[in-house]
Design a protein around this motif. Structure first.
Motif, PDB file in Angstrom:
ATOM      1  N   LEU A  20       0.879  -1.166   0.000  1.00  0.00           N
ATOM      2  CA  LEU A  20       0.000   0.000   0.000  1.00  0.00           C
ATOM      3  C   LEU A  20       0.920   1.221   0.000  1.00  0.00           C
ATOM      4  O   LEU A  20       1.420   1.623   1.038  1.00  0.00           O
ATOM      5  N   ARG A  21       1.149   1.765  -1.170  1.00  0.00           N
ATOM      6  CA  ARG A  21       2.165   2.814  -1.307  1.00  0.00           C
ATOM      7  C   ARG A  21       1.610   4.162  -0.863  1.00  0.00           C
ATOM      8  O   ARG A  21       1.255   5.018  -1.661  1.00  0.00           O
ATOM      9  N   GLU A  22       1.544   4.309   0.453  1.00  0.00           N
ATOM     10  CA  GLU A  22       1.056   5.548   1.049  1.00  0.00           C
ATOM     11  C   GLU A  22       2.192   6.173   1.850  1.00  0.00           C
ATOM     12  O   GLU A  22       2.699   5.593   2.795  1.00  0.00           O
ATOM     13  N   GLY A  23       2.588   7.393   1.462  1.00  0.00           N
ATOM     14  CA  GLY A  23       3.683   8.042   2.158  1.00  0.00           C
ATOM     15  C   GLY A  23       4.974   7.270   1.997  1.00  0.00           C
ATOM     16  O   GLY A  23       5.227   6.646   0.970  1.00  0.00           O
ATOM     17  N   GLY A  24       5.794   7.276   3.023  1.00  0.00           N
ATOM     18  CA  GLY A  24       7.073   6.584   2.941  1.00  0.00           C
ATOM     19  C   GLY A  24       7.133   5.318   3.748  1.00  0.00           C
ATOM     20  O   GLY A  24       8.180   4.667   3.815  1.00  0.00           O
ATOM     21  N   SER A  25       6.016   4.924   4.361  1.00  0.00           N
ATOM     22  CA  SER A  25       6.074   3.799   5.289  1.00  0.00           C
ATOM     23  C   SER A  25       5.835   2.452   4.622  1.00  0.00           C
ATOM     24  O   SER A  25       6.115   1.416   5.216  1.00  0.00           O
ATOM     25  N   LEU A  26       5.269   2.444   3.409  1.00  0.00           N
ATOM     26  CA  LEU A  26       5.050   1.202   2.669  1.00  0.00           C
ATOM     27  C   LEU A  26       4.379   0.106   3.489  1.00  0.00           C
ATOM     28  O   LEU A  26       4.889  -1.011   3.591  1.00  0.00           O
ATOM     29  N   PRO A  27       3.233   0.374   4.098  1.00  0.00           N
ATOM     30  CA  PRO A  27       2.492  -0.741   4.699  1.00  0.00           C
ATOM     31  C   PRO A  27       2.057  -1.692   3.601  1.00  0.00           C
ATOM     32  O   PRO A  27       2.153  -1.375   2.410  1.00  0.00           O
ATOM     33  N   ALA A  28       1.592  -2.863   3.989  1.00  0.00           N
ATOM     34  CA  ALA A  28       1.221  -3.859   2.989  1.00  0.00           C
ATOM     35  C   ALA A  28       0.024  -4.654   3.462  1.00  0.00           C
ATOM     36  O   ALA A  28      -0.237  -4.774   4.660  1.00  0.00           O
ATOM     37  N   PHE A  74      -0.191  -8.339  17.048  1.00  0.00           N
ATOM     38  CA  PHE A  74       1.250  -8.431  16.826  1.00  0.00           C
ATOM     39  C   PHE A  74       1.478  -9.418  15.683  1.00  0.00           C
ATOM     40  O   PHE A  74       0.876 -10.497  15.652  1.00  0.00           O
ATOM     41  N   ALA A  75       2.339  -9.038  14.751  1.00  0.00           N
ATOM     42  CA  ALA A  75       2.564  -9.862  13.562  1.00  0.00           C
ATOM     43  C   ALA A  75       4.043 -10.216  13.461  1.00  0.00           C
ATOM     44  O   ALA A  75       4.892  -9.336  13.262  1.00  0.00           O
ATOM     45  N   ASN A  76       4.323 -11.494  13.595  1.00  0.00           N
ATOM     46  CA  ASN A  76       5.703 -11.953  13.573  1.00  0.00           C
ATOM     47  C   ASN A  76       6.164 -12.230  12.146  1.00  0.00           C
ATOM     48  O   ASN A  76       5.499 -12.914  11.379  1.00  0.00           O
ATOM     49  N   LEU A  77       7.336 -11.682  11.823  1.00  0.00           N
ATOM     50  CA  LEU A  77       7.907 -11.838  10.481  1.00  0.00           C
ATOM     51  C   LEU A  77       9.179 -12.664  10.599  1.00  0.00           C
ATOM     52  O   LEU A  77      10.134 -12.276  11.275  1.00  0.00           O
ATOM     53  N   ASP A  78       9.189 -13.825   9.933  1.00  0.00           N
ATOM     54  CA  ASP A  78      10.329 -14.741   9.999  1.00  0.00           C
ATOM     55  C   ASP A  78      11.463 -14.261   9.098  1.00  0.00           C
ATOM     56  O   ASP A  78      11.246 -13.542   8.125  1.00  0.00           O
ATOM     57  N   THR A  79      12.684 -14.674   9.425  1.00  0.00           N
ATOM     58  CA  THR A  79      13.848 -14.277   8.620  1.00  0.00           C
ATOM     59  C   THR A  79      13.745 -14.759   7.184  1.00  0.00           C
ATOM     60  O   THR A  79      14.292 -14.142   6.267  1.00  0.00           O
ATOM     61  N   ALA A  80      13.043 -15.876   6.952  1.00  0.00           N
ATOM     62  CA  ALA A  80      12.925 -16.426   5.599  1.00  0.00           C
ATOM     63  C   ALA A  80      11.877 -15.709   4.767  1.00  0.00           C
ATOM     64  O   ALA A  80      11.831 -15.870   3.545  1.00  0.00           O
ATOM     65  N   PHE A  81      11.052 -14.915   5.422  1.00  0.00           N
ATOM     66  CA  PHE A  81       9.953 -14.282   4.713  1.00  0.00           C
ATOM     67  C   PHE A  81      10.476 -13.221   3.746  1.00  0.00           C
ATOM     68  O   PHE A  81      11.304 -12.392   4.076  1.00  0.00           O
ATOM     69  N   GLY A  82       9.989 -13.245   2.535  1.00  0.00           N
ATOM     70  CA  GLY A  82      10.323 -12.203   1.568  1.00  0.00           C
ATOM     71  C   GLY A  82      11.571 -12.437   0.747  1.00  0.00           C
ATOM     72  O   GLY A  82      11.946 -11.585  -0.060  1.00  0.00           O
ATOM     73  N   ARG A  83      12.227 -13.577   0.909  1.00  0.00           N
ATOM     74  CA  ARG A  83      13.450 -13.824   0.134  1.00  0.00           C
ATOM     75  C   ARG A  83      13.189 -13.885  -1.369  1.00  0.00           C
ATOM     76  O   ARG A  83      14.084 -13.608  -2.168  1.00  0.00           O
ATOM     77  N   THR A  84      11.967 -14.226  -1.741  1.00  0.00           N
ATOM     78  CA  THR A  84      11.636 -14.318  -3.156  1.00  0.00           C
ATOM     79  C   THR A  84      11.004 -13.031  -3.692  1.00  0.00           C
ATOM     80  O   THR A  84      10.618 -12.979  -4.859  1.00  0.00           O
ATOM     81  N   GLU A  85      10.918 -12.000  -2.848  1.00  0.00           N
ATOM     82  CA  GLU A  85      10.321 -10.742  -3.291  1.00  0.00           C
ATOM     83  C   GLU A  85      11.221 -10.074  -4.330  1.00  0.00           C
ATOM     84  O   GLU A  85      12.390  -9.799  -4.058  1.00  0.00           O
ATOM     85  N   PRO A  86      10.717  -9.809  -5.538  1.00  0.00           N
ATOM     86  CA  PRO A  86      11.570  -9.251  -6.595  1.00  0.00           C
ATOM     87  C   PRO A  86      11.866  -7.767  -6.434  1.00  0.00           C
ATOM     88  O   PRO A  86      12.877  -7.282  -6.946  1.00  0.00           O
ATOM     89  N   ILE A  90      11.144  -3.355  -1.325  1.00  0.00           N
ATOM     90  CA  ILE A  90      10.300  -4.131  -0.432  1.00  0.00           C
ATOM     91  C   ILE A  90      11.102  -5.222   0.262  1.00  0.00           C
ATOM     92  O   ILE A  90      10.930  -5.479   1.465  1.00  0.00           O
ATOM     93  N   GLN A  91      12.023  -5.858  -0.461  1.00  0.00           N
ATOM     94  CA  GLN A  91      12.848  -6.892   0.154  1.00  0.00           C
ATOM     95  C   GLN A  91      13.691  -6.325   1.288  1.00  0.00           C
ATOM     96  O   GLN A  91      13.810  -6.943   2.355  1.00  0.00           O
ATOM     97  N   ASP A  92      14.248  -5.127   1.080  1.00  0.00           N
ATOM     98  CA  ASP A  92      15.021  -4.476   2.147  1.00  0.00           C
ATOM     99  C   ASP A  92      14.137  -4.175   3.349  1.00  0.00           C
ATOM    100  O   ASP A  92      14.564  -4.342   4.503  1.00  0.00           O
ATOM    101  N   LEU A  93      12.911  -3.743   3.076  1.00  0.00           N
ATOM    102  CA  LEU A  93      11.980  -3.449   4.163  1.00  0.00           C
ATOM    103  C   LEU A  93      11.656  -4.706   4.958  1.00  0.00           C
ATOM    104  O   LEU A  93      11.626  -4.686   6.196  1.00  0.00           O
ATOM    105  N   LEU A  94      11.423  -5.796   4.276  1.00  0.00           N
ATOM    106  CA  LEU A  94      11.105  -7.052   4.952  1.00  0.00           C
ATOM    107  C   LEU A  94      12.283  -7.540   5.798  1.00  0.00           C
ATOM    108  O   LEU A  94      12.100  -8.009   6.925  1.00  0.00           O
ATOM    109  N   LYS A  95      13.497  -7.426   5.258  1.00  0.00           N
ATOM    110  CA  LYS A  95      14.671  -7.842   6.012  1.00  0.00           C
ATOM    111  C   LYS A  95      14.849  -7.003   7.273  1.00  0.00           C
ATOM    112  O   LYS A  95      15.280  -7.513   8.317  1.00  0.00           O
ATOM    113  N   ALA A  96      14.523  -5.708   7.176  1.00  0.00           N
ATOM    114  CA  ALA A  96      14.678  -4.811   8.324  1.00  0.00           C
ATOM    115  C   ALA A  96      13.561  -4.968   9.344  1.00  0.00           C
ATOM    116  O   ALA A  96      13.630  -4.380  10.432  1.00  0.00           O
TER     117      ALA A  96
END
Length: 265
Positions: A20-28, A74-86, A90-96
């Motif tokens: 959801l490309r709103e502002g600079g926060s890139l929620p999804a 609360f939403a837990n994001l695993d380290t493996a999540f988003g590795r296939t994101e092209p 967004i991939q940098d955001l997921l890693k962070a």
């Protein structure tokens, strides 16, 4: 002691659906392991963890005051999540954002509140203005109302830009007693003619015990950066003291809102 005991569920994110490309926060929009869709707010985006704290505190205070708010989890994001994101951004955001994030239940089919189309009664408008003055929410303007109509009811969303005192941590005592000058831009200010009655009502609801319960929801791992090496307990105490001081001094922001409204009508 109060029997008010809010609890947030914890879910695991299993699928990134769309940004959801709103502002600079890139929620999804993301799917969790409970099979529901959520608007996911990332700890690695924009103002980071402090935005999540503001979203959590603002949302749960709003719920306590009787407003309709999408469920927060609360939403837990695993380290493996988003590795296939092209998309590299967004991939940098997921890693962070590995670890505990915050998400709001996705209100599918909701439409943005438009004051030209929907007129709120003066009591509800006054309640929302008072609430936003309390939490210093700058994001309820005609350009960006951060309110939705869903199933013919009004829902409040997006409080991450609130509590901006925490970006300059050490003068919180002064900021707690400041009027909220940005209320002049509030989309509902012209309808907020019952602020004094709302002030009396809401101050009886927002007791110190209930504020403490909400503040205690903040996870320890959100309180490790940006607070000048304070302990999680000490940081929570500052949020508690800021909010209870502001509630006790509410006549300051009520008068500011009334003056701003008088200039409009």
């Amino acid at each position: 002691m109060s029997d008010f005991q809010p609890q947030l569920r914890t879910v695991n994110v299993i699928r990134y659906v769309t940004p959801l490309r709103e502002g600079g926060s890139l929620p999804a929009i993301a799917e969790a392991d409970d099979e529901f869709l959520y608007v996911l707010k990332f700890r690695g985006a924009g103002q980071g963890l402090k935005a999540l704290i503001a979203e959590l505190i603002g949302g749960e205070i709003a719920r306590l005051l009787g407003f309709k708010i999408p469920e927060l989890v609360f939403a837990n994001l695993d380290t493996a999540f988003g590795r296939t994101e092209p998309d590299e951004e967004i991939q940098d955001l997921l890693k962070a954002s590995v670890g505990l994030n915050l998400a709001l239940h996705y209100l599918s089919g909701a439409i943005t509140f438009d004051p030209v189309v929907t007129t709120l009664d003066t009591k509800l408008a006054s309640q929302i203005v008072w609430f936003d003055c309390l939490i210093t929410n700058v994001d309820r303007t005609p350009r960006n109302t951060n309110m939705l109509i869903w199933h013919k009811e009004l829902w409040l969303i997006d409080h991450g830009a609130s509590l901006y005192f925490h970006h300059s941590w050490y003068n919180w005592q002064e900021q707690a007693k400041r009027p909220f000058a940005q209320v002049k831009d509030h989309v509902l200010l012209p309808r907020a003619s019952e602020l004094e009655a709302v002030d009396t009502e809401f101050k009886t609801i927002l007791t110190p015990d209930k504020i403490r319960t909400i503040v205690n929801l903040i996870p320890d791992e959100w309180l490790t950066k940006g607070f000048e090496n304070e302990t999680p307990e000490a940081v929570r105490d500052v949020y508690f003291d800021f909010l209870t001081t502001r509630i006790a001094s509410s006549d300051i922001f009520v008068k500011e809102a009334q003056h701003a409204r008088e200039s409009l009508i």
